[in-house]
Scaffold this motif. Structure first.
Motif, short mmCIF file in Angstrom:
data_model
loop_
_atom_site.label_atom_id
_atom_site.label_comp_id
_atom_site.label_asym_id
_atom_site.label_seq_id
_atom_site.Cartn_x
_atom_site.Cartn_y
_atom_site.Cartn_z
N ASP A 164 0.81 -1.22 0.00
CA ASP A 164 0.00 0.00 0.00
C ASP A 164 0.84 1.27 0.00
OD1 ASP A 164 -2.64 -1.51 1.95
OD2 ASP A 164 -2.64 -0.96 -0.17
N ILE A 165 2.06 1.20 0.52
CA ILE A 165 2.93 2.39 0.44
C ILE A 165 3.22 2.68 -1.03
CG2 ILE A 165 5.21 3.32 0.98
CD1 ILE A 165 5.09 1.75 3.63
N GLU A 166 3.59 1.65 -1.76
CA GLU A 166 3.86 1.82 -3.20
C GLU A 166 2.58 2.22 -3.93
OE1 GLU A 166 6.33 2.33 -4.79
OE2 GLU A 166 5.89 1.91 -6.90
N GLY A 167 1.45 1.66 -3.49
CA GLY A 167 0.18 2.01 -4.13
C GLY A 167 -0.15 3.47 -3.97
N GLY A 168 0.08 4.00 -2.74
CA GLY A 168 -0.16 5.43 -2.52
C GLY A 168 0.80 6.30 -3.31
N VAL A 289 -18.40 9.82 -13.73
CA VAL A 289 -17.13 10.14 -14.39
C VAL A 289 -16.20 8.96 -14.07
CG1 VAL A 289 -15.16 11.70 -14.51
CG2 VAL A 289 -17.45 12.64 -14.10
N PRO A 290 -15.91 8.11 -15.07
CA PRO A 290 -15.09 6.93 -14.78
C PRO A 290 -13.85 7.29 -13.97
CG PRO A 290 -15.92 6.85 -17.02
CD PRO A 290 -16.30 8.20 -16.49
N LEU A 291 -13.67 6.49 -12.90
CA LEU A 291 -12.71 6.85 -11.86
C LEU A 291 -11.32 6.26 -12.13
CD1 LEU A 291 -12.89 8.26 -9.03
CD2 LEU A 291 -13.24 5.97 -8.08
N SER A 292 -10.32 7.09 -12.04
CA SER A 292 -8.94 6.54 -12.02
C SER A 292 -8.75 5.86 -10.67
CB SER A 292 -7.92 7.66 -12.20
OG SER A 292 -8.05 8.23 -13.49
N SER A 293 -7.96 4.79 -10.65
CA SER A 293 -7.82 4.03 -9.40
C SER A 293 -6.53 3.21 -9.43
CB SER A 293 -9.03 3.11 -9.22
OG SER A 293 -9.01 2.52 -7.93
N ILE A 294 -6.26 2.62 -8.30
CA ILE A 294 -5.13 1.67 -8.18
C ILE A 294 -5.76 0.29 -8.06
CG2 ILE A 294 -3.17 0.91 -6.77
CD1 ILE A 294 -2.69 3.59 -8.18
N ARG A 295 -5.50 -0.55 -9.03
CA ARG A 295 -6.17 -1.85 -9.09
C ARG A 295 -5.60 -2.81 -8.07
NH1 ARG A 295 -6.83 -3.90 -14.81
NH2 ARG A 295 -8.67 -2.54 -14.66
N LEU A 329 1.63 -7.87 -3.16
CA LEU A 329 1.23 -7.59 -4.54
C LEU A 329 1.64 -6.17 -4.93
CD1 LEU A 329 -2.31 -9.08 -3.98
CD2 LEU A 329 -0.46 -10.19 -5.25
N SER A 330 1.92 -6.00 -6.22
CA SER A 330 2.32 -4.67 -6.71
C SER A 330 1.11 -3.92 -7.27
CB SER A 330 3.38 -4.82 -7.81
OG SER A 330 4.51 -5.48 -7.26
N PRO A 331 1.09 -2.60 -7.06
CA PRO A 331 -0.08 -1.83 -7.52
C PRO A 331 -0.06 -1.63 -9.03
CG PRO A 331 1.55 -0.37 -6.58
CD PRO A 331 2.06 -1.77 -6.36
N GLU A 332 -1.25 -1.44 -9.60
CA GLU A 332 -1.39 -1.17 -11.03
C GLU A 332 -2.27 0.06 -11.19
OE1 GLU A 332 -3.42 -4.27 -13.15
OE2 GLU A 332 -3.67 -3.02 -14.95
N LEU A 333 -1.70 1.10 -11.84
CA LEU A 333 -2.48 2.33 -12.06
C LEU A 333 -3.48 2.12 -13.19
CD1 LEU A 333 -3.01 5.43 -11.80
CD2 LEU A 333 -1.13 5.74 -13.46
N VAL A 334 -4.72 2.52 -12.97
CA VAL A 334 -5.74 2.50 -14.02
C VAL A 334 -6.21 3.95 -14.19
CG1 VAL A 334 -7.99 1.61 -14.76
CG2 VAL A 334 -6.48 0.19 -13.34
N SER A 335 -5.83 4.55 -15.33
CA SER A 335 -6.14 5.98 -15.55
C SER A 335 -7.44 6.11 -16.34
CB SER A 335 -4.97 6.63 -16.33
OG SER A 335 -5.29 7.98 -16.59
N ARG A 336 -8.40 6.90 -15.81
CA ARG A 336 -9.67 7.11 -16.50
C ARG A 336 -9.98 8.62 -16.49
NH1 ARG A 336 -11.27 2.36 -13.26
NH2 ARG A 336 -11.26 0.51 -14.58
#
Ligand code: RIB
Length: 343
Positions: A164-168, A289-295, A329-336
């Motif tokens: 979660d540190i890397e995710g943030g 509004v489709p949300l950007s998120s960390i998957r 697990l490693s975070p994955e950016l999802v840009s929307r």
């Protein structure tokens, strides 16, 4: 009206003309019983309509054939997806599942663990609330395996969770790369390690950009939509020169709430303010509004947690070796559309 006495194993034995032990063998160990006797007992069971009380049988055997799954918030799709992954794995391995919702209340989590212990569950998949795991450690001492999910690591347990540190850090770096320099982090309570670690990652990202303003933090009592709406209304009330141009929600439920909150205050997303969430639940892509998120691989977290638990149960039965694992697990950016470059 006289109540009909429920049919017992004794009635089946009497009708078939055999002992209760023979009926038990027909059900649990048919290889030691002649085919003719099996047929007699099966015919008696069908004639009487007797149904074995599986729970009572398992409790007499000293344990059930079930595992427990405890999560913090069954209304949060993150957890329902995690449960689905765990439950399917357990079902495919012949295990029933009891589900408990701790509602982010530590006392309730401890009470659920106690109830699962008295129900003689074979093990528990737990998404813990607090960093401390006293109740889970007590279960382990009683010989009941516990696997922690949605937890990065915890000595003495198998754990499955996101870094979660890397995710943030990835979430806020995305906002910085879009040119934002006044950023807020919304979520709480900070006693949740997920919330604290995501904020820590956000601060690490900001540290790498000299002209970024200090992170504005809005703590919330819960990680749900209502908290997000309230936080957005607080931020919208700030003077334009103080209001952040981008906000990072500790999870998607808070982020979706902020989307609603900013709309209710006449602010447009992403034109007036950007939003990024965390989890990438199904509603993130479906939001107004489709949300950007960390998957987060929610289903996979649940499945892997259940897999480690079954392995630990088998090891306790002497079927295999087991050493505790930390699955990070490693975070994955999802840009929307909810994030865009600063005009
Ligand atoms: O448990 C609260 C939050 O932390 C969830 O939304 C998910 O992000 C978990 O990791």
């Amino acid at each position: 009206m006289a109540s009909k006495r429920s049919v017992s194993m004794r009635d089946v034995a009497a009708l078939a003309g055999v002992s209760i032990g023979t009926v038990s063998n027909v059900l649990n160990n048919p290889d030691v019983v002649s085919p003719a006797t099996c047929e007699k007992v099966t015919a008696a069971i069908e004639k009487l309509g007797w149904v074995r009380n599986e729970s009572a049988r398992q409790l007499r055997a000293g344990r059930s054939n079930a595992v427990g799954i405890i999560v913090m918030d069954v209304q949060n799709p993150f957890f329902t997806d995690l449960i689905r992954g765990a439950e399917k794995y357990c079902y495919d391995h012949g295990l029933s599942v009891y589900i408990g919702n701790s509602d982010q209340i530590p006392e309730r989590e401890a009470s659920l663990l106690d109830r699962f212990e008295s129900s003689r569950v074979r093990g528990v998949v737990l998404a813990p609330i607090a960093p401390q795991t006293d109740a889970a450690e007590r279960l382990r001492r009683l010989g009941i395996p516990v696997v922690l999910v949605d937890r990065a690591n915890n000595a003495g347990f198998c754990t499955v969770g996101m870094d979660d540190i890397e995710g943030g850090r990835v979430a806020v770096k995305h906002l910085l790369d879009l040119g934002h320099r006044r950023i807020a982090y919304v979520g709480g309570p900070s006693t949740l390690s997920q919330v604290a670690n995501r904020r820590r990652g956000a601060e690490i990202a900001l540290d790498s950009v000299p002209d970024a303003e200090p992170l504005l933090t809005v703590s919330t009592p819960t990680l749900d939509i209502a908290s997000g709406v309230t936080a957005a209304q607080e931020l919208a009330a700030l003077p334009d020169v103080e209001r952040p141009t981008a906000v990072f929600g500790a999870n998607d439920m808070v982020a979706i709430g902020m989307l609603q909150g900013f709309f209710s205050c006449g602010l447009r997303v992403p034109e007036d303010v950007n939003i990024i969430g965390y989890d990438d639940i199904e509603f993130a892509a479906a939001a107004a509004v489709p949300l950007s998120s960390i998957r987060q691989p929610r289903h996979g977290i649940g499945r892997t947690g259940a897999q480690l638990l079954v392995e630990e149960i088998d090891a306790a039965d002497g079927k295999c070796e087991h050493t505790h694992q930390t699955v990070l697990l490693s975070p994955e950016l999802v840009s929307r559309r909810s994030t865009s470059a600063v005009a």
